[in-house]
Scaffold this active site. Structure first.
Site, PDB file in Angstrom:
ATOM      1  CB  CYS A   1      20.755 -17.318  12.546  1.00 56.22           C
ATOM      2  SG  CYS A   1      20.093 -15.720  12.102  1.00 56.22           S
TER       3      CYS A   1
ATOM      4  CE  LYS B   1       9.264   6.694 -35.236  1.00 54.15           C
ATOM      5  NZ  LYS B   1      10.385   7.514 -35.771  1.00 54.15           N
TER       6      LYS B   1
ATOM      7  CG  PHE C   1     -10.881   6.632  -7.142  1.00 56.71           C
ATOM      8  CD1 PHE C   1     -12.118   5.555  -7.124  1.00 56.71           C
ATOM      9  CD2 PHE C   1      -9.896   6.264  -6.090  1.00 56.71           C
ATOM     10  CE1 PHE C   1     -12.047   4.663  -6.106  1.00 56.71           C
ATOM     11  CE2 PHE C   1     -10.073   5.208  -5.041  1.00 56.71           C
ATOM     12  CZ  PHE C   1     -11.136   4.665  -5.347  1.00 56.71           C
TER      13      PHE C   1
END
Ligand SMILES: Cc1cc2nc3c(=O)[nH]c(=O)nc-3n(C[C@H](O)[C@H](O)[C@H](O)COP(=O)(O)O)c2cc1C
Length: 410
Positions: free
Chosen positions: A172, A302, A335
């Site tokens: 283009c 909470k 891991f």
């Protein structure tokens, strides 16, 4: 191996190439030539725009077969279908070992992301069970457009492999990213994918991924930066190579609807899942980032935030140490995340983990880096063997690291 199995193993693989209305389509006859030289069976499907741009003859000549581009040809007669019980796009989908869409226009990418089936190629794409690889090619602004990025993201999440375009002079007149990747490179990637496509069939692979969450109260929890991206990449690659895969992933980790999974929240949940599934798997990649500490007490409701708070954390038992106790025959790839350690220190840390877990390999990664490890799309791994050999897997995208890990450990 029976003669039939032998024949199946060596049968020429079928690559179906979908050509869309991108100007780089003219390069695909060269790609077909390369693939045919490697003895692949090649079929071509085109969108109507591509047919208007290039015609079908060059591709027909290259493959020696008709090109598919119409769902309904002019001689279509439904009675024939009812009688023969055979439809072209389904027959072609069933025969494909790999569907390549190259060049892939922004338009076709958008249709695939949305699940459209409005032409031969998009309908075929929904019907195939084989891997789909797309090679986008377009103007740099179309490539960078957020809509295109979002569409590509969606496709990648569904397991579509994207070979991104190169940077350079574009047809283009612009210079930038958008050029179709070199056809020799595309052919090499396809060859690699097809070589591996069934090599893990019959293997059962369990993957753990993501970070555990341990509640402090009913609204707060402690966790870590594990994203589950590495585990998901391993699960995807193992599935792509034909393995039966189960992903045990954290509820907050990344996911892929095409991968069978079970989710966990706490280390105790994961322990339960491991007890249930480890006995019937051959290989486990234990990449989940399991919290080493949990709050001694979980508060109901909470906790009021008016005063300071002392939290007592207690150590959790290492889950990796349980795995070989549940199934001593399983191959265990553990891991280990380390923070800013050198190679020798990593080797020593891996040595300790080998003793406590009887793992077969330990993949050590340095999570102090921002560009790889936790949360990042890339990783760099030091793979340590039981004998203490350390192999460095250079920093690369997690899906590439996943393929290397599978190749070296399974
Ligand atoms: C000369 C020309 C070149 C084009 N090249 C590209 C291109 O490289 N990539 C692209 O995404 N769209 C390109 N387009 C736009 C697509 O052809 C257009 O979006 C079309 O709807 C794509 O249809 P398809 O995806 O069904 O093939 C081009 C259009 C023209 C007229």
């Amino acid at each position: 191996m029976t003669p039939r199995e032998y024949m199946m193993k060596n049968k020429n693989k079928t690559i179906v190439i979908g050509i869309t209305g991108g100007i780089a389509g003219y390069k695909i006859s060269g790609l077909i030539k390369l693939l045919k030289q490697k003895d692949y069976h090649v079929e071509v499907v085109m969108t109507e725009t591509a047919v208007k741009m290039f015609g079908t003859e060059i591709f027909q000549k290259e493959t020696g077969k008709p090109v598919f581009y119409q769902l309904l040809g002019k001689d279509f007669d439904y009675r024939e279908i009812v009688e023969r019980r055979e439809v072209d796009h389904i027959k072609l989908a069933d025969s494909a070992d790999l569907l390549l869409i190259a060049p892939s226009t922004a338009n076709t990418i958008a249709k695939l992301a949305a699940g459209f089936a409005d032409n031969f190629l998009t309908t075929l794409s929904l019907a195939v069970a084989c891997p789909i690889v797309i090679c986008p090619s377009m103007n740099v602004h179309m490539w960078e457009n957020p809509q295109t990025r979002e569409n590509l993201d969606k496709l990648q999440k569904r397991g579509v492999i994207v070979i991104p375009p190169d940077s350079g002079d574009l047809a283009c007149g612009y210079t930038g990213v958008g050029r179709l990747r070199d056809i020799k490179e595309i052919a090499g990637i396809l060859e690699n994918l097809l070589k591996k496509s069934k090599q893990l069939s019959g293997r059962k692979i369990l993957v753990t991924a993501g970070a555990t969450m341990e509640a402090i109260d009913s609204v707060r929890y402690i966790t870590n930066r594990g994203s589950g991206k590495m585990g998901l990449a391993i699960a995807r690659e193992a599935k792509r190579q034909g393995a039966e895969v189960l992903l045990l992933r954290s509820q907050k980790a990344v996911s892929d609807p095409s991968i069978p999974e079970k989710t966990f929240s706490t280390a105790a949940d994961l322990k339960k899942l491991l007890e249930e599934h480890t006995p019937v798997y051959d290989i486990i990649f234990h990449s989940a980032a399991v919290s080493d500490y949990i709050p001694e007490k979980k508060y109901k409701g909470k906790i009021e935030s008016k005063r300071s708070l002392d939290l007592k954390l207690i150590q959790t038992a290492k889950l990796i140490g349980r795995i070989k106790k549940i199934n001593q025959g399983i191959k265990l790839i553990g891991f280990k995340a380390v923070f800013g350690k050198n190679r020798e220190e990593m080797k020593k840390i891996a040595g300790d983990l080998f003793r406590s877990s009887r793992a077969d390999f330990i993949a050590v990664n340095d999570v102090s880096r921002k560009d790889s490890g936790f949360e990042a799309d890339d990783n760099e791994i030091f793979l340590v063997t039981k004998k203490g050999t350390v192999v460095k897997l250079e920093k690369a995208a997690k899906d590439k690291i996943a393929a290397q890990l599978l190749e070296m450990t399974v």
